[in-house]
Design a protein around this motif. Structure first.
Motif, short mmCIF file in Angstrom:
data_model
loop_
_atom_site.label_atom_id
_atom_site.label_comp_id
_atom_site.label_asym_id
_atom_site.label_seq_id
_atom_site.Cartn_x
_atom_site.Cartn_y
_atom_site.Cartn_z
N THR A 140 9.96 4.28 -2.52
CA THR A 140 9.56 4.35 -1.11
C THR A 140 10.78 4.51 -0.22
O THR A 140 10.76 5.29 0.74
CB THR A 140 8.75 3.10 -0.72
OG1 THR A 140 7.63 2.99 -1.61
CG2 THR A 140 8.23 3.19 0.70
N GLN A 141 11.85 3.82 -0.55
CA GLN A 141 13.09 3.99 0.22
C GLN A 141 13.59 5.42 0.13
O GLN A 141 14.07 5.98 1.13
CB GLN A 141 14.16 3.03 -0.30
CG GLN A 141 13.86 1.57 -0.03
CD GLN A 141 14.82 0.63 -0.74
OE1 GLN A 141 15.79 1.04 -1.36
NE2 GLN A 141 14.52 -0.66 -0.66
N GLN A 142 13.45 6.04 -1.02
CA GLN A 142 13.89 7.43 -1.19
C GLN A 142 12.97 8.41 -0.47
O GLN A 142 13.42 9.46 -0.02
CB GLN A 142 13.99 7.77 -2.67
CG GLN A 142 15.14 7.04 -3.35
CD GLN A 142 15.16 7.23 -4.86
OE1 GLN A 142 14.17 7.62 -5.46
NE2 GLN A 142 16.30 6.93 -5.45
N ALA A 143 11.68 8.08 -0.36
CA ALA A 143 10.72 8.95 0.32
C ALA A 143 10.88 8.87 1.84
O ALA A 143 10.47 9.78 2.56
CB ALA A 143 9.29 8.56 -0.06
N ARG A 146 11.21 -3.31 5.37
CA ARG A 146 12.36 -2.88 4.56
C ARG A 146 12.54 -3.77 3.33
O ARG A 146 12.89 -3.28 2.26
CB ARG A 146 13.64 -2.94 5.39
CG ARG A 146 13.83 -1.79 6.31
CD ARG A 146 15.20 -1.89 6.96
NE ARG A 146 15.31 -0.95 8.05
CZ ARG A 146 15.78 -1.25 9.25
NH1 ARG A 146 16.19 -2.48 9.51
NH2 ARG A 146 15.86 -0.33 10.18
N HIS A 147 12.33 -5.07 3.50
CA HIS A 147 12.51 -6.01 2.38
C HIS A 147 11.48 -5.80 1.28
O HIS A 147 11.70 -6.22 0.15
CB HIS A 147 12.44 -7.46 2.87
CG HIS A 147 13.59 -7.87 3.72
ND1 HIS A 147 14.89 -7.83 3.28
CD2 HIS A 147 13.64 -8.32 4.99
CE1 HIS A 147 15.69 -8.24 4.25
NE2 HIS A 147 14.96 -8.54 5.30
N ILE A 174 2.22 10.28 -1.33
CA ILE A 174 3.14 10.42 -0.19
C ILE A 174 4.48 10.86 -0.75
O ILE A 174 5.07 10.17 -1.59
CB ILE A 174 3.31 9.09 0.58
CG1 ILE A 174 2.00 8.67 1.23
CG2 ILE A 174 4.41 9.23 1.63
CD1 ILE A 174 2.07 7.33 1.96
N GLU A 175 4.94 12.03 -0.27
CA GLU A 175 6.25 12.53 -0.70
C GLU A 175 7.32 12.23 0.34
O GLU A 175 8.44 11.87 0.01
CB GLU A 175 6.17 14.04 -0.94
CG GLU A 175 7.45 14.64 -1.46
CD GLU A 175 7.34 16.13 -1.73
OE1 GLU A 175 8.39 16.74 -1.96
OE2 GLU A 175 6.22 16.67 -1.69
N HIS A 176 6.95 12.41 1.62
CA HIS A 176 7.87 12.15 2.73
C HIS A 176 7.21 11.14 3.67
O HIS A 176 6.06 11.32 4.05
CB HIS A 176 8.18 13.42 3.51
CG HIS A 176 8.82 14.49 2.68
ND1 HIS A 176 10.10 14.39 2.20
CD2 HIS A 176 8.34 15.67 2.24
CE1 HIS A 176 10.39 15.46 1.51
NE2 HIS A 176 9.33 16.26 1.50
N TRP A 220 0.83 -1.20 0.00
CA TRP A 220 0.00 0.00 0.00
C TRP A 220 0.87 1.26 0.00
O TRP A 220 0.62 2.19 -0.77
CB TRP A 220 -0.96 0.00 1.20
CG TRP A 220 -1.93 1.11 1.16
CD1 TRP A 220 -3.16 1.10 0.55
CD2 TRP A 220 -1.79 2.42 1.74
NE1 TRP A 220 -3.77 2.32 0.71
CE2 TRP A 220 -2.95 3.15 1.43
CE3 TRP A 220 -0.77 3.04 2.47
CZ2 TRP A 220 -3.13 4.47 1.85
CZ3 TRP A 220 -0.95 4.35 2.88
CH2 TRP A 220 -2.12 5.06 2.57
N LEU A 221 1.89 1.29 0.87
CA LEU A 221 2.78 2.45 0.93
C LEU A 221 3.53 2.63 -0.39
O LEU A 221 3.66 3.77 -0.88
CB LEU A 221 3.76 2.32 2.09
CG LEU A 221 3.15 2.46 3.49
CD1 LEU A 221 4.16 2.06 4.56
CD2 LEU A 221 2.63 3.87 3.73
N ASN A 222 4.00 1.55 -0.99
CA ASN A 222 4.67 1.64 -2.29
C ASN A 222 3.76 2.29 -3.34
O ASN A 222 4.19 3.16 -4.10
CB ASN A 222 5.12 0.26 -2.79
CG ASN A 222 6.34 -0.27 -2.08
OD1 ASN A 222 7.19 0.48 -1.62
ND2 ASN A 222 6.43 -1.59 -1.99
N ARG A 223 2.50 1.87 -3.37
CA ARG A 223 1.55 2.43 -4.35
C ARG A 223 1.29 3.92 -4.09
O ARG A 223 1.19 4.70 -5.03
CB ARG A 223 0.24 1.65 -4.33
CG ARG A 223 0.35 0.26 -4.96
CD ARG A 223 -1.00 -0.37 -5.24
NE ARG A 223 -1.98 -0.22 -4.18
CZ ARG A 223 -2.17 -1.06 -3.17
NH1 ARG A 223 -1.42 -2.14 -3.07
NH2 ARG A 223 -3.10 -0.83 -2.27
#
Length: 127
Positions: free
Chosen positions: A101-104, A94-95, A78-80, A68-71
């Motif tokens: 998402t890692q960059q956000a 994390r996996h 979601i920017e941050h 969900w967060l990735n989408r």
């Protein structure tokens, strides 16, 4: 820690999750509760898995949250992102996170804060 305006704070454990958005300023954050969407949690483990049923459920929950967060990040909703989760759930999440998402992600905190008040969450982020 400065929390950018409109940053999303996701608080996750192995069974539940909560979402907040900073509706205040970067220097004076104010967390507003967001509606937490229902997730479709699927257990993708094989029959030969050595994980307990509880661990399999936790993994399925974290996978659904991460999806969900990735989408949301991919669609620029979601920017941050700030992620708060117990160490085991944090590792699972994390996996599953994509590169965007890692960059956000601007902060991770390894704590269980499910059910806490916004002031407690802000205090933990400052500490």
């Amino acid at each position: 820690m400065l929390i950018p305006h409109a940053a999303v704070i996701a608080i996750v454990d192995g069974k539940a999750w909560e979402l907040y958005r900073n509706v205040g300023t970067e220097a004076v954050p104010e967390l507003a509760t967001l509606e937490t969407p229902s997730l479709v949690e699927q257990n993708h483990s094989s029959g030969g898995s050595h994980a307990s049923p509880h661990q399999q459920e936790e993994s399925a929950h974290c996978t659904a949250v991460a999806d969900w967060l990735n989408r949301q990040v991919q669609s620029h909703k979601i920017e941050h992102l700030i992620l708060i989760a117990p160490p085991r759930a944090l590792g699972e999440l994390r996996h599953q996170f994509g590169k965007a998402t890692q960059q956000a992600m601007i902060k991770e905190l390894a704590k269980d804060l499910i059910g806490r008040q916004p002031d407690d969450i802000l205090a933990a982020l400052r500490g």
